[in-house]
Design an enzyme around this catalytic site. Structure first.
Site, PDB file in Angstrom:
ATOM      1  N   SER A  90      49.968  46.666  48.628  1.00  9.85           N
ATOM      2  CA  SER A  90      49.049  46.871  48.764  1.00  9.85           C
ATOM      3  C   SER A  90      49.549  46.186  50.141  1.00  9.85           C
ATOM      4  O   SER A  90      49.445  45.003  50.434  1.00  9.85           O
ATOM      5  CB  SER A  90      47.803  46.229  48.315  1.00  9.85           C
ATOM      6  OG  SER A  90      46.432  46.072  48.747  1.00  9.85           O
ATOM      7  N   CYS A 117      36.445  41.517  40.563  1.00 10.29           N
ATOM      8  CA  CYS A 117      36.206  41.578  42.257  1.00 10.29           C
ATOM      9  C   CYS A 117      35.898  42.773  42.061  1.00 10.29           C
ATOM     10  O   CYS A 117      35.401  42.939  43.463  1.00 10.29           O
ATOM     11  CB  CYS A 117      37.757  41.341  42.654  1.00 10.29           C
ATOM     12  SG  CYS A 117      39.286  42.410  41.665  1.00 10.29           S
TER      13      CYS A 117
HETATM   14  N1  PLP Z   1      46.396  44.695  41.263  1.00  6.41           N
HETATM   15  C1  PLP Z   1      46.139  43.468  41.101  1.00  6.41           C
HETATM   16  C2  PLP Z   1      47.408  42.374  40.616  1.00  6.41           C
HETATM   17  C3  PLP Z   1      45.327  42.736  42.600  1.00  6.41           C
HETATM   18  O1  PLP Z   1      45.525  41.888  42.804  1.00  6.41           O
HETATM   19  C4  PLP Z   1      44.685  44.009  43.395  1.00  6.41           C
HETATM   20  C5  PLP Z   1      44.104  43.355  44.015  1.00  6.41           C
HETATM   21  O2  PLP Z   1      43.565  42.641  43.882  1.00  6.41           O
HETATM   22  C6  PLP Z   1      44.589  45.521  42.629  1.00  6.41           C
HETATM   23  C7  PLP Z   1      45.687  45.852  42.043  1.00  6.41           C
HETATM   24  C8  PLP Z   1      44.360  46.383  43.606  1.00  6.41           C
HETATM   25  O3  PLP Z   1      44.775  46.296  45.293  1.00  6.41           O
HETATM   26  P1  PLP Z   1      43.488  46.828  46.319  1.00  6.41           P
HETATM   27  O4  PLP Z   1      43.102  46.601  46.564  1.00  6.41           O
HETATM   28  O5  PLP Z   1      45.151  47.155  47.266  1.00  6.41           O
HETATM   29  O6  PLP Z   1      43.221  48.289  45.630  1.00  6.41           O
END
Ligand code: PLP
Length: 397
Positions: free
Chosen positions: A215, A335
């Protein structure tokens, strides 16, 4: 040219007042990356799907170069890079693809401490009858229990989902070993590397995972861009995505993301070293200011910018509200809804309730200084000690 729009944003305090120490949630865009993004938006604005003219050709070439850059940095093939809107979409694509290529129900194994983006996608697929989930246990440091992994694999598994590093307590996972074990059983592996890239060594070719997730906004790049890196993925295997039309690529975001990854590759090691030292200082300082402070997660195999603590007797929502306008940190969980749910990660670690109710996640970042760490230690300790004294006798600690 220099017009400013006024933003009518609702918050309890102005932005400048608060010190930002929530870099697991998101990172600010590095000004060098922002320069690239703006140049791409303003100058190279062609439609990368429309290669019939110079503007479109240049945009398509910029996307191709970003693929090359990402592939080179991570030891992958450019043809295996698929840009997405972020990790969540990349995870959904990967799991949907895995469902698509397995004729019966997908037998999916998930560590109990995965991000909700993985867990909720798999649970949804299970509710629809498309997947059957097996859970992999963890220990009290959120580390994968390898005997649990083995017994889950013994039961027959198509896809194992593990993260490279945990977004709450920072635990770093032995992903190469997990991929090796899974492949002995013929299972594919999805590695969620969202928190890990640039903060720990990652060579995807050596790793050999079927799906790797990244990401932009966790690595000082823009929000709304990420990637699935996969040698097995094809849009054609996912119902609804086999049509000829592909959305117009987010060229500026993609190019900026590629550059952000390059900066992580170039500077990540030195930055990690610096942040680990600052984190250790913060940890020691907080321990000296807050009686009975607990540090959660492992002390060694831990993300360098991560500090996760509990202060039994100080409910974390109250501590966070005392810190509004002073220091931005978080509880690390829930979150996506904004709701304060107890962390599923800490539950899987079997931490006692008073630790879970009082946990705080602190994430240092590229602009964090020693002075910031000192200020944060004093502010956080003051908030905790203050909350503790107002709750003393009310809570049974
Ligand atoms: N996976 C992990 C380990 C994360 O920390 C996050 C975001 O907090 C995500 C997936 C989701 O990422 P995105 O915000 O790019 O969708």
């Amino acid at each position: 040219m220099n017009e400013h729009i006024s933003l009518n944003l609702h918050a309890t305090a102005p932005l400048q007042a608060a010190l930002y120490l929530d870099h697991h949630a998101t990172t600010p865009v590095d000004p060098r990356v922002a320069d690239v993004a703006i140049r791409m938006m303003v100058e190279e604005f062609g439609n990368a799907n429309g290669v019939e003219n110079t503007h479109g050709e240049r945009a398509a070439s910029a996307v191709a170069q970003a693929k090359d850059r990402l592939a080179q940095l991570l030891g992958a093939e450019p043809r295996d890079v698929y840009f997405t809107s972020g990790s969540t979409e990349a995870i959904q694509l990967a799991i949907s693809h895995s469902i698509g290529i397995h004729r019966d129900q997908l037998r999916i194994a998930i560590s109990r401490v995965e991000h909700k983006a993985v867990i909720d996608t798999a649970l949804h697929a299970e509710r629809l009858g498309m997947a059957a989930i097996s859970w992999i246990d963890v220990d009290d440091k959120a580390q994968i229990d390898l005997s649990s992994l083995r017994s889950v694999l013994d039961g027959g598994i198509d896809l194992v989902c593990v993260m490279a590093a945990n977004n709450e307590v920072g635990t770093i996972y032995p992903i190469a070993e997990i991929v090796r074990k899974a492949s002995e059983y013929g299972a594919d592996v999805l590695i969620d590397a969202t928190q890990a890239i640039g903060r720990m060594p990652l060579d995807l070719e050596e790793l050999g995972a079927a799906y790797v997730i990244l990401s932009g906004h966790k690595v000082y790049g823009p929000k709304g861009v990420g990637a699935l890196i996969s040698p097995v993925f094809e849009y054609a295997s996912i119902f609804g995505l086999q049509g000829a039309h592909h959305p117009t690529p987010n060229v500026s975001g993609i190019v900026a993301f590629g550059f952000a990854c390059e900066l992580m590759a170039r500077e990540g090691e030195a930055e990690s070293h610096r942040l680990a030292q600052l984190r250790d200082q913060l940890q020691e300082r907080l321990k000296s200011l807050v009686p009975g402070l607990i540090v959660n997660g492992p002390q060694t195999e831990r993300l360098p910018h991560n500090l996760h603590v509990s202060a039994p007797g100080a409910p974390n929502d109250v501590v966070l509200s005392r810190l509004r306008g002073k220091v931005s940190i978080s509880t690390g969980s829930a979150c996506n809804t904004g709701a304060q749910e107890p962390s599923h990660v800490l539950r899987a670690m079997r931490l006692p309730d008073p630790y879970i109710d009082s946990c705080l996640r602190i994430g240092l970042g590229r602009t964090t200084t020693a002075a910031d760490v000192e200020r944060a230690a004093v502010e956080i300790a003051e908030a905790i000690n203050d909350v503790r004294s107002s709750f003393s006798g009310v809570l049974d600690v």
